[in-house]
Design an enzyme around this catalytic site. Structure first.
Site, PDB file in Angstrom:
ATOM      1  N   GLY A  55       0.850  -1.179   0.000  1.00 29.46           N
ATOM      2  CA  GLY A  55       0.000   0.000   0.000  1.00 29.46           C
ATOM      3  C   GLY A  55       0.888   1.231   0.000  1.00 29.46           C
ATOM      4  O   GLY A  55       2.036   1.178   0.437  1.00 29.46           O
ATOM      5  N   THR A  56       0.355   2.330  -0.479  1.00 26.05           N
ATOM      6  CA  THR A  56       1.232   3.486  -0.667  1.00 26.05           C
ATOM      7  C   THR A  56       0.906   4.670   0.237  1.00 26.05           C
ATOM      8  O   THR A  56       1.400   4.720   1.343  1.00 26.05           O
ATOM      9  CB  THR A  56       1.288   3.885  -2.143  1.00 26.05           C
ATOM     10  N   THR A  57       0.060   5.605  -0.137  1.00 25.03           N
ATOM     11  CA  THR A  57       0.017   6.881   0.578  1.00 25.03           C
ATOM     12  C   THR A  57      -1.257   7.087   1.404  1.00 25.03           C
ATOM     13  O   THR A  57      -2.369   6.931   0.899  1.00 25.03           O
ATOM     14  CB  THR A  57       0.170   8.040  -0.414  1.00 25.03           C
TER      15      THR A  57
END
Length: 282
Positions: A55-57
């Protein structure tokens, strides 16, 4: 019909461990009775590298009367988009929510266990954990993942909540971030971001953040920050008007933690995109 324990339908009975007085922590109970079920119950051969979706941001910011947390929807695996519509923001109880960055599978398991932990404590003790208590419980779970983090499977959550014991209800929204060792950090600036696009998102929030904004203004700022992150970070997904994929947003106020309906987030995201057509730099 004989329904006794010697008849056709034996009387159900719980194992003694379920009836034994002990800790109000479900994680401690699981560690004692079935440690293999813990998200952190993994061993990794020395020097192993595991390819997993990340997952990123995630962004969070306080507003007058609460706090908002939002996450983009993209998950990546190396240079490949693993998923375009992943949900990374979760309501964990009536007054808290968590967003996840890092190894998606482990992070989601930790958040699910954390939500059970909070419900279990409330059932056993008859009261909810304090906001600091919740943040500390999550810290312990992140710390338990340290071996996996050293193998490249780090989990970095962002915790938000409404402090029902706060002296000033207008400033009751709180944000807590963590590092991979489980150390917790209370955010005093009123905003925070984690994940691969966090540098760009925080730069945007530095200019957009208004502590006296209402919930609508805070949500707009969160979506703007995620847009800026996606503009410069390939691992962060921006609003996808073609596939109708928009950020997941949760607000936490005195009324509780609530997922914003997709119709509302899509309307805000479309407004942001329309504004960027006139001013691409924001």
């Amino acid at each position: 019909m004989d329904n006794s324990s010697t008849g056709r339908y034996p009387a159900a009975s719980l194992p003694p461990a379920y009836l034994r007085p002990g800790s109000s922590s479900f994680t401690d109970f699981l560690r004692a009775q079935a440690p293999e079920l813990l998200p952190t119950a993994r061993s990794f051969p020395e020097g192993s590298v595991v390819q997993a979706a990340h997952g990123t941001t995630i962004v969070a910011l306080t507003f007058k009367g609460g706090v908002v947390i939002a996450g983009d929807r993209r998950a990546t695996m190396g240079n490949v988009i693993a998923q375009r519509d992943m949900k990374k923001v979760f309501v964990t109880d009536d007054y808290s929510a968590v967003g996840i960055a890092g190894t998606a599978g482990i992070a989601i398991e930790i958040v699910r266990l954390f939500a059970v932990e909070l419900r279990h404590y409330e059932k056993i003790e008859g009261v909810s954990l304090s906001l600091d208590g919740k943040a500390n419980r999550l810290s312990g779970m992140v710390k338990g993942n340290l071996d996996a983090a050293l193998a490249g499977l780090a989990v970095v959550p962002l915790f938000v909540g409404y402090d029902t014991d706060a002296a000033d209800p207008d400033r009751a929204g709180r944000i807590v971030s963590y590092d991979v060792t489980g150390a917790r950090f209370e955010e005093t600036l009123g905003y925070q971001s984690v994940g691969s696009g966090s540098l760009f998102a925080k730069s945007a929030l530095k200019k957009l953040y208004d502590p006296d904004a209402d919930a609508e203004g805070a949500v707009r700022a969160a979506v703007e920050a995620l847009y800026d992150a996606a503009d410069d970070d390939s691992a962060t997904g921006g609003p996808d008007l073609v596939r109708r994929i928009f950020p997941v947003v949760v607000t936490v106020t005195a009324e509780g933690a609530v997922h914003l309906p997709e119709e509302r987030t899509s309307a805000i995201a479309e407004t942001v995109v329309e504004g960027r057509r006139a001013r691409p730099a924001g």
